[in-house]
Design a protein around this motif. Structure first.
Motif, PDB file in Angstrom:
ATOM      1  N   UNK A 109       0.792  -1.227   0.000  1.00  0.00           N
ATOM      2  CA  UNK A 109       0.000   0.000   0.000  1.00  0.00           C
ATOM      3  C   UNK A 109       0.820   1.270   0.000  1.00  0.00           C
ATOM      4  N   UNK A 110       2.116   1.188   0.308  1.00  0.00           N
ATOM      5  CA  UNK A 110       2.963   2.382   0.322  1.00  0.00           C
ATOM      6  C   UNK A 110       3.458   2.667  -1.087  1.00  0.00           C
ATOM      7  N   UNK A 111       3.276   3.903  -1.537  1.00  0.00           N
ATOM      8  CA  UNK A 111       3.683   4.279  -2.893  1.00  0.00           C
ATOM      9  C   UNK A 111       5.026   4.994  -2.860  1.00  0.00           C
ATOM     10  N   UNK A 112       6.022   4.375  -3.495  1.00  0.00           N
ATOM     11  CA  UNK A 112       7.334   5.010  -3.613  1.00  0.00           C
ATOM     12  C   UNK A 112       7.261   6.105  -4.666  1.00  0.00           C
ATOM     13  N   UNK A 113       7.516   7.340  -4.245  1.00  0.00           N
ATOM     14  CA  UNK A 113       7.401   8.488  -5.140  1.00  0.00           C
ATOM     15  C   UNK A 113       8.684   8.754  -5.924  1.00  0.00           C
ATOM     16  N   UNK A 182       6.762  10.700   3.631  1.00  0.00           N
ATOM     17  CA  UNK A 182       7.596   9.830   4.456  1.00  0.00           C
ATOM     18  C   UNK A 182       8.914   9.609   3.729  1.00  0.00           C
ATOM     19  N   UNK A 183      10.023   9.922   4.401  1.00  0.00           N
ATOM     20  CA  UNK A 183      11.338   9.893   3.777  1.00  0.00           C
ATOM     21  C   UNK A 183      12.259   8.955   4.551  1.00  0.00           C
ATOM     22  N   UNK A 184      12.996   8.143   3.829  1.00  0.00           N
ATOM     23  CA  UNK A 184      13.996   7.256   4.421  1.00  0.00           C
ATOM     24  C   UNK A 184      15.353   7.560   3.795  1.00  0.00           C
ATOM     25  N   UNK A 185      16.375   7.696   4.637  1.00  0.00           N
ATOM     26  CA  UNK A 185      17.724   7.985   4.169  1.00  0.00           C
ATOM     27  C   UNK A 185      18.680   6.863   4.563  1.00  0.00           C
ATOM     28  N   UNK A 186      19.520   6.461   3.611  1.00  0.00           N
ATOM     29  CA  UNK A 186      20.483   5.397   3.835  1.00  0.00           C
ATOM     30  C   UNK A 186      21.859   5.845   3.352  1.00  0.00           C
ATOM     31  N   UNK A 187      22.880   5.262   3.930  1.00  0.00           N
ATOM     32  CA  UNK A 187      24.230   5.384   3.387  1.00  0.00           C
ATOM     33  C   UNK A 187      24.613   4.030   2.824  1.00  0.00           C
ATOM     34  N   UNK A 188      24.951   3.991   1.558  1.00  0.00           N
ATOM     35  CA  UNK A 188      25.266   2.714   0.913  1.00  0.00           C
ATOM     36  C   UNK A 188      26.664   2.765   0.307  1.00  0.00           C
ATOM     37  N   UNK A 189      27.242   1.592   0.138  1.00  0.00           N
ATOM     38  CA  UNK A 189      28.541   1.484  -0.523  1.00  0.00           C
ATOM     39  C   UNK A 189      28.298   1.007  -1.944  1.00  0.00           C
ATOM     40  N   UNK A 190      28.512   1.884  -2.910  1.00  0.00           N
ATOM     41  CA  UNK A 190      28.283   1.551  -4.305  1.00  0.00           C
ATOM     42  C   UNK A 190      29.606   1.137  -4.935  1.00  0.00           C
ATOM     43  N   UNK A 191      29.636  -0.057  -5.514  1.00  0.00           N
ATOM     44  CA  UNK A 191      30.860  -0.564  -6.128  1.00  0.00           C
ATOM     45  C   UNK A 191      31.297   0.313  -7.297  1.00  0.00           C
TER      46      UNK A 191
END
Length: 212
Positions: A109-113, A182-191
């Motif tokens: 039900x959550x729509x990723x904008x 609703x906002x989610x923040x991540x730190x990722x390691x991109x190859x």
């Protein structure tokens, strides 16, 4: 994922030598054959034919410009030893971009904008040189690269992002924006990204029931 061009697609052609007369010639796919829109006269001089997709009149002699915001699947290829007695250039195309598929799992039900990537390895534009098939100039996406996915309310959504291969692996900020602000923040390691490579990155969001 396409395996063929669509009717009306255009590529750009460069011929080495020939006093730089043929530096950005448009060729259009007619469904069964290519129609070269300029009059190219081959001689006994042997040449290499370089090609890129999609055609743009802004391309210069021996290079094409990539714009990450367009999310276009840029292609390049070449054929050698072309001359008047061997006039057919059989070109195998290669991908200039890298594709990263984000497999985002949240809840039904959550729509990723939107999805935004930001970091020193997230490029906004680049110049790709046919001489050596390499990037000779690039600029970082200062505000990040934003992609809007297709509408879906499934728990798991897949977002494909085409990226200009960056100079090296680096930490990257990933931001996911859902409906309802609703906002989610991540730190990722991109190859380190390579042209023509395809990466999958799973992202699972689990909210803390005590802290929201």
């Amino acid at each position: 994922d396409a395996t063929a061009f669509d009717k009306g697609d255009s590529i750009g052609l460069f011929l080495s030598g020939y006093d730089a007369r043929y530096t950005n010639v448009e060729a259009r796919w007619q469904g069964s054959a290519w129609s070269v829109l300029d009059d190219v006269q081959l001689t006994s001089e042997h040449t290499s034919v370089y090609a890129y997709y999609p055609f743009t009149a802004a391309a210069g002699a021996g290079y094409m410009m990539l714009d990450a915001a367009a999310q276009t699947n840029y292609l390049y290829g070449y054929a050698t030893d072309i001359y008047n007695l061997n006039p057919t250039a059989r070109i195998q195309f290669h991908h200039a971009m890298a594709r990263v598929r984000f497999q985002v799992t949240y809840k039904n039900g959550a729509q990723l904008q939107s999805l935004n990537l930001k970091g020193r390895n997230i490029l906004a534009s680049a110049v790709f040189s046919m001489d050596g098939f390499k990037f000779v100039d690039a600029s970082v996406a200062a505000e990040g690269l934003t992609v809007k996915p297709a509408a879906s309310t499934a728990a798991t959504q897949y977002v494909d992002v085409l990226l200009i291969p960056g100079p090296a692996a680096d930490s990257t900020a990933l931001q996911l924006v859902y409906s309802g602000d609703k906002v989610f923040n991540f730190g990722i390691a991109l190859d380190t990204l390579a042209m023509g490579s395809y990466y999958t990155m799973p992202v699972t969001i689990k909210e803390d029931p005590y802290n929201g």
